[in-house]
Design an enzyme around this catalytic site. Sequence first.
Site, PDB file in Angstrom:
ATOM      1  N   LYS A  99      16.479  25.529  56.708  1.00 39.60           N
ATOM      2  CA  LYS A  99      16.551  24.972  54.959  1.00 39.60           C
ATOM      3  C   LYS A  99      15.313  25.463  54.561  1.00 39.60           C
ATOM      4  CE  LYS A  99      18.881  21.087  55.866  1.00 39.60           C
ATOM      5  NZ  LYS A  99      20.260  21.481  56.714  1.00 39.60           N
TER       6      LYS A  99
ATOM      7  N   LYS B 257      18.960  21.433  49.959  1.00 37.27           N
ATOM      8  CA  LYS B 257      20.432  22.039  49.377  1.00 37.27           C
ATOM      9  C   LYS B 257      21.024  22.155  48.045  1.00 37.27           C
ATOM     10  CE  LYS B 257      22.308  19.136  53.998  1.00 37.27           C
ATOM     11  NZ  LYS B 257      23.384  18.498  53.763  1.00 37.27           N
TER      12      LYS B 257
END
Lengths: 332, 332
Positions: free
Chosen positions: A123, A223
């Site tokens: 991420k 996210k």
Amino acid sequence: MTEMDVALVGFGTVGQGVAEAIATKNHVLEQSLGDKVRIVAAFDSSTYAADKKGLDPLDLVKRKAAKGKLGKVRKDSIAEMLKTLDYDTLVEMTPTNIKDAQPGLAHIKAALGKGRDVITSNKGPLALKFRELANLAEKNGCELRFEASVGGATPVINMARELLVCERICSIRGIMNGTCNFILSRMESEGIPYEPALREAQQMGFAEADPSYDIDGIDSACKAAILANAIMGLDITVHDVERTGIRGINLDAVNLALQEVTSRGAEVSPRLIPRGHPLSISGTLNLFHIRTDLAGEITVAGRGAGRYETASAVMADVYTVMKLRGSTGQRD
Amino acid sequence: MTEMDVALVGFGTVGQGVAEAIATKNHVLEQSLGDKVRIVAAFDSSTYAADKKGLDPLDLVKRKAAKGKLGKVRKDSIAEMLKTLDYDTLVEMTPTNIKDAQPGLAHIKAALGKGRDVITSNKGPLALKFRELANLAEKNGCELRFEASVGGATPVINMARELLVCERICSIRGIMNGTCNFILSRMESEGIPYEPALREAQQMGFAEADPSYDIDGIDSACKAAILANAIMGLDITVHDVERTGIRGINLDAVNLALQEVTSRGAEVSPRLIPRGHPLSISGTLNLFHIRTDLAGEITVAGRGAGRYETASAVMADVYTVMKLRGSTGQRD
């Protein structure tokens, strides 16, 4: 038959899961596309193995388990080695670092910089440098795919980008952190306070000893930033996401941790969801609720983490990259 | 820029929604693929309009609303006309007929028979003659796509067939009929008996005056058969699905109508679902819960019916057919 030569970087839980999935699923790729994956290099944090003729994936997993290492100790950085190594696709699975995105960022830039496709579960680089990486990929004619970076096995990114192409996506709401959702679900269903619910999550392996990354909403904010960039076309980083975690939340407060992305921006906070609503799920699942102009609303949910679950998302991207390269011709 | 020439067959709610969606979304297709859709023929049950240079989609919708017809009265059957007309893709949207699948079956066979791609929302031909149609499409190198036939806007078929290619799909469970789920949700949440809940569904337009097709589980059984064939590789018809409807179900009975497909076969019946489970949703949504070997479980939900919702699924298939044809070259 041809092969797609991959370099696996990062050989922890996800990396090992992907190696096992390659061993298990190579026959499916071969049946479907006439191509197989060949692992030509694999790196853990300090050692590596490389072989142009291909490494046995299960042998790598066994070696790592038995000896704690993959092979020779590296002298150069992985990024330097990725510049000279011969491979088609980098699969980048080092841990997320939200401070400066390293070393994943350097790995991805090294591969894209020499025109190699990249698949990543990391991420950090996407939450901090999305547009730079997307531009570099486009400039060099490469695929940059990252289904595994958001929602584990849940195919939210590929669904939005490939199956909903004709839709105008108005917003994405989601339960993006299984740890928070587990704690809040336990508090709500059993009436227990925050601290024992957190300890239970830690005992069951759903929360780390230092749970800050999850419970302060940092994981969710990463996210949300990735989805905002990848699906809504924004240009934001994790720092642009308004963030309210669940640390010390009391029983009277709301009962689900919800993240929301609209074209205006992204926000992370606990929210109240009515029962029977598609967003009302308990436990450690991840869930995404997408509003569009034609379809109205589409919800997709799945396991947000886990060795094979994350490998599942990586394999979906492996399949697509192989399919795209197969139809346009292999490079080199 | 090139055009994909389509023949629209069936100009009720779905057909009109698709015409409007083509008008709204042609610029998206053009931006993304460099191609547009051109409607070269449109048929309702007794009249038609045809123009090689293209028909204005919104003009067709206006004409149908104002005059109840599209143009000239047909002399031949639509199937006969589809054999001689010039088009790239048939979009078949006539109503589902579960007795003999006609006239949709004849339309689809006429198009596939002359090597034309087919996109359909019509469950009948797929629930009764799936393998025959799939084989004909494959033999003639055509696409046969039918996302709109199951779950309205919910992208369950394309998700399973395109995003989960590396997964072994073990089972599919779903809430496949919004009418049943609405009735059962009302009974469960309000404690009202079956008859008033059905009347309420009828008043709100969720159930037909003759609700048999929904409440006896026929609609769900069609969908279960289509999923079993398309995703699990079975070769069954709607008649092979074990079926228990909800007609006259009493309050003490179970509270959700659930359909299940496994590699052993397909079954439709009401089932008990715990709260907080991904399958526990209320109202008219459709929902599908897919179990696989790597991902574990993936759930996707969306609106099961509606003018634009069904058009959304048709447009997703239109996009994919255009993309595939663009990369392999237009025919003719």
